[in-house]
Design an enzyme around this catalytic site. Structure first.
Site, mmCIF file in Angstrom:
data_model
loop_
_atom_site.group_PDB
_atom_site.id
_atom_site.type_symbol
_atom_site.label_atom_id
_atom_site.label_comp_id
_atom_site.label_asym_id
_atom_site.label_seq_id
_atom_site.Cartn_x
_atom_site.Cartn_y
_atom_site.Cartn_z
ATOM 1 N N ASP A 176 49.179 59.649 16.864
ATOM 2 C CA ASP A 176 50.005 60.565 17.669
ATOM 3 C C ASP A 176 49.944 60.167 19.143
ATOM 4 O O ASP A 176 50.991 59.993 19.808
ATOM 5 C CB ASP A 176 49.451 61.987 17.456
ATOM 6 C CG ASP A 176 50.380 63.086 17.925
ATOM 7 O OD1 ASP A 176 51.502 62.770 18.348
ATOM 8 O OD2 ASP A 176 49.979 64.262 17.853
ATOM 9 N N GLY A 210 44.578 59.574 18.017
ATOM 10 C CA GLY A 210 44.983 58.703 16.918
ATOM 11 C C GLY A 210 46.393 58.168 17.084
ATOM 12 O O GLY A 210 46.837 57.837 18.193
ATOM 13 N N ASN A 213 50.260 67.032 15.073
ATOM 14 C CA ASN A 213 49.607 68.297 14.748
ATOM 15 C C ASN A 213 50.621 69.421 14.944
ATOM 16 O O ASN A 213 51.698 69.192 15.503
ATOM 17 C CB ASN A 213 48.319 68.505 15.553
ATOM 18 C CG ASN A 213 48.589 68.503 17.037
ATOM 19 O OD1 ASN A 213 49.460 69.230 17.524
ATOM 20 N ND2 ASN A 213 47.878 67.669 17.770
HETATM 21 P P1 ADP Z 1 45.501 62.427 11.180
HETATM 22 O O1 ADP Z 1 45.108 63.425 12.237
HETATM 23 O O2 ADP Z 1 46.739 62.847 10.409
HETATM 24 O O3 ADP Z 1 44.361 62.048 10.309
HETATM 25 P P2 ADP Z 1 45.229 59.974 12.772
HETATM 26 O O4 ADP Z 1 46.114 59.554 13.877
HETATM 27 O O5 ADP Z 1 43.823 60.349 13.127
HETATM 28 O O6 ADP Z 1 46.003 61.163 12.007
HETATM 29 O O7 ADP Z 1 45.163 58.829 11.677
HETATM 30 C C1 ADP Z 1 46.151 58.608 10.714
HETATM 31 C C2 ADP Z 1 46.116 57.154 10.309
HETATM 32 O O8 ADP Z 1 46.799 56.374 11.275
HETATM 33 C C3 ADP Z 1 44.709 56.567 10.192
HETATM 34 O O9 ADP Z 1 44.633 55.840 8.963
HETATM 35 C C4 ADP Z 1 44.610 55.613 11.384
HETATM 36 O O10 ADP Z 1 43.823 54.475 11.087
HETATM 37 C C5 ADP Z 1 46.051 55.217 11.544
HETATM 38 N N1 ADP Z 1 46.434 54.774 12.900
HETATM 39 C C6 ADP Z 1 45.901 55.092 14.082
HETATM 40 N N2 ADP Z 1 46.562 54.469 15.088
HETATM 41 C C7 ADP Z 1 47.560 53.749 14.497
HETATM 42 C C8 ADP Z 1 48.588 52.880 14.976
HETATM 43 N N3 ADP Z 1 48.750 52.633 16.289
HETATM 44 N N4 ADP Z 1 49.412 52.310 14.065
HETATM 45 C C9 ADP Z 1 49.282 52.540 12.757
HETATM 46 N N5 ADP Z 1 48.341 53.356 12.231
HETATM 47 C C10 ADP Z 1 47.484 53.949 13.091
#
Ligand code: ADP
Length: 189
Positions: free
Chosen positions: A49, A47, A39
């Site tokens: 991040d 998530g 962010n």
């Molecule tokens: P944003 O805030 O940009 O939407 P998120 O972290 O909520 O970011 O999600 C972005 C994508 O990353 C989603 O499709 C989620 O399923 C995926 N995601 C979450 N954790 C992981 C991980 N450990 N490895 C790969 N992809 C992930």
């Protein structure tokens, strides 16, 4: 010139695809860099991040804080690079995806910029391989199919025009995301 003197044309070299899909946890990916869906504060969040900061350790956040002090965070669509800390990947490229707001607020162009700016940083640092999560497709609510189409299109266009990075991995966190990427690739977009 007589045929006999003409240089033998080189056999076309087979170039294995420089774009692949992998269903995995991106924190386990051993590419030269992974991309973080950060962010604009660069101070970590939920998530992917949160997962990247947890797995990579405090060194990543330290570098993020220095970037913040220098330039005040990161705007939507832009990207910055830090160490990968304890991750298998040596670097993290942090990019800030757009929050989905109906699709008429510049979201597609901003999401495309995330891919292009992350790839530009990878090229500037001559990074061999880069893994991307589905930027904006989690908490930020971007429709997954549209986001997959933008990801595949931007990466393909970049690879067709640039030598670096040598390889890009689009990371699917689940089977649905993998299918969406595979369909985009198969449709030859
Ligand atoms: P944003 O805030 O940009 O939407 P998120 O972290 O909520 O970011 O999600 C972005 C994508 O990353 C989603 O499709 C989620 O399923 C995926 N995601 C979450 N954790 C992981 C991980 N450990 N490895 C790969 N992809 C992930």
């Amino acid at each position: 010139m007589p045929d006999i003197m003409k240089p033998t044309p080189l056999a076309p070299t087979y170039e294995p695809s420089r774009l692949r899909i992998e269903q995995t946890d991106i924190t386990k990916l051993a590419t030269t860099a992974i991309v973080n869906a950060a962010n604009s504060s660069l101070l970590g969040g939920g998530g992917v991040d949160g997962a990247i900061h947890r797995a990579g350790g405090p060194e990543i956040l330290e570098e993020c804080r220095k970037i913040r002090a220098r330039q005040g965070g990161c705007k939507t669509g832009e990207a910055v690079i830090t160490t990968g800390g304890r991750l298998p990947a040596g670097y993290v490229i942090h990019t800030v995806g757009p929050v989905w707001n109906g699709g008429l607020k510049g979201e597609p162009e901003l999401l495309a910029s995330c891919y292009r700016n992350s790839l530009r940083i990878a090229a500037e640092h001559k990074l061999d391989s880069v893994g991307f999560p589905g930027i904006s497709t989690g908490i930020y609510g971007y429709p997954k199919e549209e986001a997959a189409a933008i990801a595949v299109r931007e990466v393909q266009q970049w690879l067709a025009a640039h030598e670096w990075p040598k390889e890009v991995v689009l990371v699917a966190f689940d089977g649905q995301a993998r299918q969406l990427y595979e369909r985009q690739l198969a449709s030859g977009s």
